[in-house]
Design a protein around this motif. Structure first.
Motif, PDB file in Angstrom:
ATOM      1  N   SER A 201       0.840  -1.193   0.000  1.00 57.21           N
ATOM      2  CA  SER A 201       0.000   0.000   0.000  1.00 57.21           C
ATOM      3  C   SER A 201       0.881   1.251   0.000  1.00 57.21           C
ATOM      4  CB  SER A 201      -0.908   0.009   1.234  1.00 57.21           C
ATOM      5  OG  SER A 201      -1.644   1.211   1.319  1.00 57.21           O
ATOM      6  N   PRO A 202       0.524   2.271  -0.784  1.00 60.03           N
ATOM      7  CA  PRO A 202       1.347   3.483  -0.824  1.00 60.03           C
ATOM      8  C   PRO A 202       1.360   4.243   0.497  1.00 60.03           C
ATOM      9  CG  PRO A 202      -0.697   3.802  -2.041  1.00 60.03           C
ATOM     10  CD  PRO A 202      -0.616   2.343  -1.702  1.00 60.03           C
ATOM     11  N   SER A 203       0.356   4.028   1.352  1.00 61.28           N
ATOM     12  CA  SER A 203       0.285   4.712   2.633  1.00 61.28           C
ATOM     13  C   SER A 203      -0.608   3.897   3.562  1.00 61.28           C
ATOM     14  CB  SER A 203      -0.281   6.125   2.457  1.00 61.28           C
ATOM     15  OG  SER A 203      -0.528   6.738   3.705  1.00 61.28           O
ATOM     16  N   PRO A 204      -0.347   3.925   4.884  1.00 61.08           N
ATOM     17  CA  PRO A 204      -1.219   3.187   5.801  1.00 61.08           C
ATOM     18  C   PRO A 204      -2.612   3.796   5.942  1.00 61.08           C
ATOM     19  CG  PRO A 204       0.453   4.403   7.016  1.00 61.08           C
ATOM     20  CD  PRO A 204       0.819   4.502   5.571  1.00 61.08           C
ATOM     21  N   ILE A 206      -5.421   6.034   3.641  1.00 63.00           N
ATOM     22  CA  ILE A 206      -5.722   6.540   2.301  1.00 63.00           C
ATOM     23  C   ILE A 206      -7.160   7.026   2.245  1.00 63.00           C
ATOM     24  CG2 ILE A 206      -5.755   6.058  -0.171  1.00 63.00           C
ATOM     25  CD1 ILE A 206      -3.883   3.729   0.348  1.00 63.00           C
ATOM     26  N   SER A 308       7.962  -0.607   6.218  1.00 63.10           N
ATOM     27  CA  SER A 308       8.690   0.525   5.641  1.00 63.10           C
ATOM     28  C   SER A 308      10.189   0.257   5.762  1.00 63.10           C
ATOM     29  CB  SER A 308       8.304   1.838   6.349  1.00 63.10           C
ATOM     30  OG  SER A 308       8.613   1.769   7.726  1.00 63.10           O
TER      31      SER A 308
END
Length: 337
Positions: A201-204, A206, A308
């Motif tokens: 996922s690009p961010s936790p 969204i 990360s």
């Protein structure tokens, strides 16, 4: 004698009446289930995520790549990726407003490396094919409520992946919350939020919007968290769509070199832009063919239990892809129990 005869006749009439009412109730339930199944099948034709099972094969054609280890040059060369996957989803049971469903599946990825040039003498990379396997499983709890007089749909997903060869595994959790803001005869607008521990996922966290609009009965536009899709119904059995769709993949890795974590996780986030042709080949089976350009937003390797701080970062060029898929519309009536 007459009274006993009347009583017997009355009992027979009551039994016949009860049987008739039961048969009528069963018939009404059968009609309700058939209507629900027809509606869900119609929605699944437009929305592949609602289909009950799928089998796919995908090839991302050979392209150049380079990798960095702790921000220093590691290697470069060419790579071609093949992916084969299968999955099915089914309803388990309901508790009040909560519906619990399950998904099981598997994936086989082949990373074909060629013309490798290594820049780190401590790590030996050979020109080879890397085969990786994943078994997947997930439980999803779905619930519909209201918030500020607006419908609110919640999905809590607990998923796990495991490498059947090495035993490496990982558990992930995702929460999706979606509220409908405005609906008209041709348009629907919603807002939502996704919370995810998935490393791809690009961010936790969204936030996203969903929008759909029907221009005419055969042309529809949809915008969601996974991308944008413009779909044209060609006839009763065929459709053609242009889409920009986000996708990702995971694979477990093991390294023998002491300077690298032994158990690691490969993660990629990709955007696929292209055309998809679909045809209903039986009342419940759809054949799909997709082709276009695959763009890699993120490709990294990190320690298995982290989300990360990757120690390897990969960079790849845009390249063509092709994908074949067989999928099945909902066919199990247990979905409604």
């Amino acid at each position: 004698m007459k009274i006993s005869t009347l009583i017997i006749l009355l009992c027979i009439v009551l039994k016949i009446n009860a049987f008739g009412q039961s048969a009528q109730a069963d018939q009404m339930q059968h009609i309700k289930d058939s209507v629900k199944m027809a509606y869900l099948s119609k929605m699944s034709i437009k929305n592949p995520s609602l289909r009950q099972a799928s089998f796919s094969a995908e090839v991302i054609t050979k392209n150049n790549f380079d990798s960095e280890l702790y921000d220093s040059p590691l290697l470069d060369g060419q790579i071609q990726i093949q992916r084969y996957s299968a999955q099915t989803s089914f309803h388990l049971f309901s508790v009040g407003k909560n519906k619990i469903s399950a998904t099981v599946g598997g994936e086989h990825q082949v990373f074909m490396l060629d013309d490798i040039q290594s820049y780190n003498t401590l790590i030996d990379f050979e020109e080879r094919n890397i085969n990786k396997y994943l078994a997947k499983g997930a439980l999803t709890i779905s619930r519909m409520d209201t918030i500020f007089s607006k419908p609110l749909v919640s999905h809590i997903n607990l998923s796990g992946i495991v490498d059947p060869e090495t035993g490496q595994h990982r558990l992930m959790a995702t929460g999706l919350f979606l509220s409908s803001i405005k609906r008209t005869k041709k348009s629907h607008f919603s807002v939502g939020l996704v919370l995810s521990s998935d490393p791809s996922s690009p961010s936790p966290v969204i936030p996203f919007i969903m929008y759909s609009h029907t221009f005419d009965p055969s042309l529809e536009l949809s915008l969601g968290i996974s991308g944008i899709n413009l779909r044209k119904q060609l006839n009763d059995k065929s459709s053609l769509a242009f889409s920009n769709k986000l996708s990702g993949s995971l694979a477990f890795l093991q390294f023998e070199e002491n300077i690298l974590p032994k158990e690691s996780l490969y993660s990629s986030l990709e955007l696929q832009s292209g055309l998809t042709y679909e045809r209903l080949i039986t009342p419940k089976m759809i054949f799909s063919f997709s082709s276009g350009i695959n763009s890699v937003f993120s490709s990294k390797v990190l320690e298995q239990n982290k989300i990360s701080d990757p120690f390897i970062k990969n960079h790849q060029k845009m390249t063509p892809y092709v994908k074949f898929e067989l999928s099945f519309l909902p066919f199990w009536k247990g979905l409604f129990k």
